[in-house]
Design a protein around this motif. Structure first.
Motif, PDB file in Angstrom:
ATOM      1  N   LYS B 641      38.583  32.889  57.315  1.00 62.37           N
ATOM      2  CA  LYS B 641      39.230  32.105  58.378  1.00 62.37           C
ATOM      3  C   LYS B 641      38.782  30.657  58.343  1.00 62.37           C
ATOM      4  N   LYS B 642      37.502  30.453  58.092  1.00 63.77           N
ATOM      5  CA  LYS B 642      36.986  29.083  58.086  1.00 63.77           C
ATOM      6  C   LYS B 642      37.572  28.276  56.941  1.00 63.77           C
ATOM      7  N   LEU B 643      37.726  28.941  55.805  1.00 59.85           N
ATOM      8  CA  LEU B 643      38.325  28.240  54.672  1.00 59.85           C
ATOM      9  C   LEU B 643      39.748  27.828  55.023  1.00 59.85           C
ATOM     10  N   GLN B 644      40.467  28.736  55.679  1.00 62.46           N
ATOM     11  CA  GLN B 644      41.860  28.447  56.030  1.00 62.46           C
ATOM     12  C   GLN B 644      41.951  27.295  57.015  1.00 62.46           C
ATOM     13  N   ARG B 645      40.939  27.195  57.895  1.00 66.02           N
ATOM     14  CA  ARG B 645      41.007  26.192  58.972  1.00 66.02           C
ATOM     15  C   ARG B 645      40.379  24.859  58.603  1.00 66.02           C
ATOM     16  N   ASP B 646      39.689  24.825  57.446  1.00 67.52           N
ATOM     17  CA  ASP B 646      38.974  23.608  57.075  1.00 67.52           C
ATOM     18  C   ASP B 646      39.961  22.462  56.847  1.00 67.52           C
ATOM     19  N   VAL B 647      39.681  21.316  57.495  1.00 68.79           N
ATOM     20  CA  VAL B 647      40.611  20.190  57.452  1.00 68.79           C
ATOM     21  C   VAL B 647      39.916  18.975  56.862  1.00 68.79           C
ATOM     22  N   ASN B 648      40.599  18.276  55.989  1.00 61.08           N
ATOM     23  CA  ASN B 648      40.084  17.033  55.434  1.00 61.08           C
ATOM     24  C   ASN B 648      40.104  15.966  56.510  1.00 61.08           C
ATOM     25  N   GLU B 649      38.932  15.402  56.808  1.00 59.14           N
ATOM     26  CA  GLU B 649      38.838  14.452  57.918  1.00 59.14           C
ATOM     27  C   GLU B 649      39.704  13.227  57.705  1.00 59.14           C
ATOM     28  N   ALA B 650      39.790  12.754  56.469  1.00 58.62           N
ATOM     29  CA  ALA B 650      40.512  11.521  56.197  1.00 58.62           C
ATOM     30  C   ALA B 650      42.017  11.710  56.360  1.00 58.62           C
ATOM     31  N   THR B 651      42.560  12.787  55.846  1.00 60.32           N
ATOM     32  CA  THR B 651      44.008  12.935  55.830  1.00 60.32           C
ATOM     33  C   THR B 651      44.533  13.869  56.908  1.00 60.32           C
ATOM     34  N   GLY B 652      43.662  14.698  57.438  1.00 61.17           N
ATOM     35  CA  GLY B 652      44.100  15.670  58.416  1.00 61.17           C
ATOM     36  C   GLY B 652      44.812  16.862  57.802  1.00 61.17           C
ATOM     37  N   GLU B 653      44.913  16.850  56.478  1.00 57.76           N
ATOM     38  CA  GLU B 653      45.534  17.971  55.764  1.00 57.76           C
ATOM     39  C   GLU B 653      44.516  19.104  55.600  1.00 57.76           C
ATOM     40  N   PRO B 654      44.959  20.328  55.489  1.00 55.98           N
ATOM     41  CA  PRO B 654      44.009  21.406  55.186  1.00 55.98           C
ATOM     42  C   PRO B 654      43.355  21.155  53.821  1.00 55.98           C
ATOM     43  N   VAL B 655      42.064  21.477  53.711  1.00 58.05           N
ATOM     44  CA  VAL B 655      41.352  21.283  52.448  1.00 58.05           C
ATOM     45  C   VAL B 655      41.880  22.244  51.385  1.00 58.05           C
ATOM     46  N   TYR B 656      42.168  23.463  51.825  1.00 61.04           N
ATOM     47  CA  TYR B 656      42.596  24.476  50.853  1.00 61.04           C
ATOM     48  C   TYR B 656      44.080  24.771  51.007  1.00 61.04           C
ATOM     49  N   SER B 657      44.730  24.873  49.861  1.00 61.53           N
ATOM     50  CA  SER B 657      46.097  25.346  49.874  1.00 61.53           C
ATOM     51  C   SER B 657      46.164  26.496  48.883  1.00 61.53           C
ATOM     52  N   VAL B 658      47.346  27.068  48.744  1.00 63.12           N
ATOM     53  CA  VAL B 658      47.531  28.098  47.726  1.00 63.12           C
ATOM     54  C   VAL B 658      47.109  27.556  46.368  1.00 63.12           C
ATOM     55  N   TRP B 659      47.424  26.288  46.138  1.00 60.98           N
ATOM     56  CA  TRP B 659      47.166  25.707  44.813  1.00 60.98           C
ATOM     57  C   TRP B 659      45.679  25.479  44.577  1.00 60.98           C
ATOM     58  N   THR B 660      44.948  25.133  45.631  1.00 57.70           N
ATOM     59  CA  THR B 660      43.498  25.038  45.478  1.00 57.70           C
ATOM     60  C   THR B 660      42.934  26.390  45.087  1.00 57.70           C
ATOM     61  N   ALA B 661      43.409  27.403  45.802  1.00 52.80           N
ATOM     62  CA  ALA B 661      42.897  28.760  45.538  1.00 52.80           C
ATOM     63  C   ALA B 661      43.224  29.190  44.115  1.00 52.80           C
ATOM     64  N   LEU B 662      44.469  28.971  43.684  1.00 50.82           N
ATOM     65  CA  LEU B 662      44.854  29.357  42.323  1.00 50.82           C
ATOM     66  C   LEU B 662      44.046  28.584  41.294  1.00 50.82           C
ATOM     67  N   SER B 663      43.901  27.280  41.563  1.00 52.01           N
ATOM     68  CA  SER B 663      43.148  26.431  40.650  1.00 52.01           C
ATOM     69  C   SER B 663      41.701  26.921  40.538  1.00 52.01           C
ATOM     70  N   LEU B 664      41.123  27.265  41.687  1.00 54.10           N
ATOM     71  CA  LEU B 664      39.736  27.735  41.679  1.00 54.10           C
ATOM     72  C   LEU B 664      39.611  29.068  40.939  1.00 54.10           C
ATOM     73  N   MET B 665      40.571  29.938  41.135  1.00 47.86           N
ATOM     74  CA  MET B 665      40.509  31.235  40.449  1.00 47.86           C
ATOM     75  C   MET B 665      40.685  31.069  38.944  1.00 47.86           C
ATOM     76  N   VAL B 666      41.587  30.170  38.558  1.00 46.73           N
ATOM     77  CA  VAL B 666      41.759  29.898  37.127  1.00 46.73           C
ATOM     78  C   VAL B 666      40.456  29.340  36.560  1.00 46.73           C
TER      79      VAL B 666
END
Lengths: 74, 716
Positions: B641-666
């Motif tokens: 849940k925390k990963l899902q809710r983590d927000v980039n302070e500068a942009t206000g965008e979520p830190v993690y997206s599907v693509w972050t997760a895929l990239s990390l798994m790759v």
């Protein structure tokens, strides 16, 4: 005279000559000119083949079977 | 008895040489690598008439005209030209009675070395069952060396060899007793006079066999590093070969033919073979086991059973080890004075030791099965059946079992590559093996998939999450195959030594050998790889614990906006999180952030990439600490849940997206994120070169693929 790699059947054949860069190891394993070998079977995809020589079995890849010249029908 | 201080044990592979070695030396053995190569050196001790005698178990070989590094060492030790090993005073040649001709070939070579030779004739009982009667006294007389028959089934038979050596004066047989004939002898003398006498310092007793080696094997000439010398030797050898040619003899075949002629003379009157000399049972079994279609099916079945057993049997032991080390850590933490030393002991040393021992169950179970498969003779059949498939992707029939072991863990898998005799094939297998999705990747995959891949079902029962999971496994296999094809290109085809593999008759495995082998592998891992793993553990602990900063008051007084969901966070958790962020590892995470940003990673993941070098699953633990996840019982859910809710302070965008997760798994699928693998590759290749190359290429490939996934994904 044929190469062992072209010998598609099971059965016995007489070794005539062993040539090529892998010849020494093949000779040392007992596949010497004059000896009789027997092709037992081929692995899936055709190679390696299992050959019986001097009472034991060994497997040869295509590139090794190419070094061995044989005469059929012994 | 003459004075004997070193005995060399020589023999073909599959002759039961190790069994003899174990019986002679008991457990007084040392295993290490020979310097500079990956050939394992086994040394033990025995007692002859009250004197301690060193016994060297030389690598199994078919010939003393070496084509591979292990054979070369066997030859050089025997010839007395190997600098790291004293020349033996006596050689025991282990001969398999059920395969006499080919085994005696090696014996005739050893007899040329000018040292006393005793032949241990094993498996006469097996030969008898196959209808071969052997008169060992006659053979001994014809060969001119003592032959001691050993019945494999009876314990204590091995002692007979040592007893014979103790009770008899054994002289060295004369060189070239196999009658090379005039022409060949002249060629040998020519090479000795023109080259060996002048240019080498090998003992005189080995001159003749050294000359024969040059005569028959170009490889022996090419090995000479000084090109001018190499050229001069080639001229000498060419001249000798030409002379042989003129007299109608083939330089490569002549020696072999003459030796086999001699062997046939020795065995013709002393071996009575019944008309149908065949191992009927082995043949019948092989009709199914190496069958075109049944063969691969049976092999898959055996593999499946084996890995299921490894997983389910090893797990309780691993849990027990885990628990023991945690308890030990807790005990030390509570009972020793607190402070830095305590931290080092608990989080560095004890955790590091635990990280070594945890591998033992899987290693030992795998080698238990491999020893049985080798001991029965099945392993050679599996290689036979799979070789056609594996050579197409640049590997070897024997690569399959190690690669499949990699799905459990790369460490036992890499250790299992020693069943591949050929160095080139073995190295390629080692280099691609860590791409197999090992069980340490599972927690990372599970976390990321659960948090970011939607649980949408496709075609009813299959979900997107399941497909991602499956896809990651396939991805690892595909990358392993592609890498093997690429790495293969770096080896010249010359380096491909012949694959001429014996298919030994089936037999019951020797349980004492199985036990010995399992014990040896465990010991080698703990002692040799364990040291490196422990050292890196301590370094990683240091990086994550220092500098030990003070936690500012503002953090402890409810200033927790930086951490979403921080309401439930305890004081200790917050401090741990703060300390990790400001440690060297934390600083490094910040430092590499610009480099990993294109992959979609922030500094928090950066820290995880460093700490997970201890083991991939540590990534989850590190993220737990960073996000100050409290309750261990529910950590997966709350971290998710925390990963899902983590927000980039500068942009206000979520830190993690599907693509972050895929990239990390790759990234985790490909990167060399495991110090234990590095340590075992160092041990098995006997150099830092290969682990360095492995780390660089795998991590480079991981970066590239993650970059492509993230950049392509986010620009869609």
């Amino acid at each position: 005279m044929k190469k062992l790699s072209e010998f598609k059947n099971k059965g016995k054949a007489k070794v005539i000559n062993v040539k090529g860069d892998k010849a020494l190891r093949i000779l040392e394993m007992g596949i010497t000119p004059g000896s009789v070998l027997e092709v037992i079977r081929a692995a899936p995809l055709g190679f390696p083949i299992e050959v019986k020589i001097r009472g034991y079995s060994l497997s040869l890849r295509e590139s090794e079977a190419e070094c061995i010249e044989i005469e059929q029908g012994v | 008895m003459q004075h004997i201080s070193t005995i060399a044990l020589v023999g073909n592979p599959n002759t039961g040489k190790s069994t003899l070695f174990n019986a002679i030396t008991g457990l007084k053995q040392k295993i290490a690598n020979y310097p500079g190569v990956t050939v394992e050196k086994k040394v033990g001790f025995t007692t002859i008439k009250g004197e301690k005698v060193r016994v060297v178990d030389l690598p199994g070989t078919y010939s003393l005209n070496p084509k591979q590094p292990d054979e070369k060492i066997a030859y050089e030790v025997l010839a007395g030209k190997y600098e790291h090993e004293p020349a033996p005073d006596l050689a025991i040649v282990m001969i398999d009675a059920s395969n006499l001709d080919r085994n005696l070939y090696l014996a005739t070579q050893v007899m040329d070395l000018g040292i006393p030779v005793v032949i241990a004739l094993s498996m006469i009982d097996v030969a008898g069952e196959r209808g071969i009667e052997i008169n060992s006294k006659k053979i001994s007389k014809r060969l001119g060396v003592p032959v001691v028959p050993i019945i494999a089934k009876n314990a204590g038979e091995a002692e007979k060899v040592i007893q014979y050596i103790a009770e008899n004066e054994i002289t060295a047989p004369g060189a070239l007793a196999w009658n090379p004939g005039e022409d060949l002898e002249r060629a040998v003398q020519f090479i000795i006079e023109k080259w060996i006498k002048k240019e080498t310092d090998i003992p005189e007793r080995a001159w003749k066999i050294e000359a024969l080696r040059f005569l028959g094997n170009d490889h022996a000439i090419n090995e000479i590093p000084d090109l001018e010398k190499q050229h001069a030797l080639r001229n000498v050898v060419e001249e000798a070969r030409n002379k042989l040619d003129e007299s109608g003899k083939n330089y490569a075949a002549e020696e072999v033919l003459r030796r086999y002629d001699f062997i046939e003379k020795c065995t013709s009157s002393s071996v009575i073979a019944s008309d149908d000399v065949s191992d009927n049972l082995s043949d019948k079994i092989d009709e199914y086991v190496t069958h075109k279609y049944f063969g691969p099916v049976i092999f898959s079945g055996i593999l499946l059973l084996m890995f299921q057993a490894i997983f389910s049997w090893a797990e309780p032991f691993m849990n027990l080890i885990d628990l023991t080390f945690i308890e030990a850590g807790n005990w030390v933490a509570q009972n020793l004075p607190g402070g830095m030393l305590n931290d080092l002991m608990v989080e560095g040393v004890i955790a590091g030791l635990g990280g070594v021992v945890i591998f033992l169950p899987q290693i030992m179970f795998l080698f238990f099965f491999i020893s049985i498969l080798e001991g029965t003779g099945y392993m050679a059949r599996a290689a036979f059946v799979m070789d056609g498939f594996m050579t197409r992707i640049g590997l070897h029939g024997r690569s399959v079992v190690p690669l499949m072991s990699g799905f459990a863990c790369a460490i036992p898998g890499i250790m299992a590559t020693r069943t591949i005799e050929n160095w080139r094939d073995r190295l390629i297998t080692i280099m691609v093996l860590p791409f197999m999705a090992c069980s340490a990747r599972l927690p990372v995959y599970a976390l990321m998939i659960a948090a970011f891949i939607p649980d949408t079902s496709i075609l009813g029962i299959i979900t997107l999450q399941g497909i991602t999971f499956f896809g990651l496994y396939i991805f690892g296999i595909v990358m392993a195959i592609l890498s093997a094809l690429v790495i293969k290109q770096f080896f010249s085809s010359k380096e491909q030594s012949p694959f001429i593999m014996e298919l030994p008759a089936y037999k019951m495995p020797k349980w004492s050998s199985v036990a010995n082998n399992v014990y040896d592998r465990g010991k080698v891992f703990v002692i040799e790889a364990g040291r490196i793993i422990l050292a890196i553990s301590v370094i990683l602990w240091f990086l994550a614990s220092f500098p030990n900063v003070d936690v500012p008051d503002s953090l402890t007084s409810g200033q927790t906006a930086e951490y979403p969901g921080a309401e439930t966070i305890s004081q200790a958790q917050l401090e741990a999180s703060y300390k990790l962020e400001h440690s060297y590892a934390g600083q490094f995470g910040h430092l590499i952030e610009p480099a990993i940003e294109p992959l979609g990673f922030d500094w928090k993941i950066g820290i995880g990439l460093i700490t997970s070098f201890a083991a991939r699953e540590v990534m989850v633990g590190t993220l737990n600490t960073i996000y100050s996840v409290e309750d261990e019982g529910e950590e997966a859910l709350s971290l998710q849940k925390k990963l899902q809710r983590d927000v980039n302070e500068a942009t206000g965008e979520p830190v993690y997206s599907v693509w972050t997760a895929l990239s990390l798994m790759v990234f985790f699928a490909l990167a060399m994120q495991c110090m234990s693998t590095i340590a075992i590759v160092r041990r098995e290749t006997n150099s830092w070169k290969w682990p360095a190359i492995m780390f660089t290429y795998m991590t480079g490939l991981a970066y590239l693929c993650s970059l492509i996934v993230y950049q392509a994904g986010t620009s869609l």
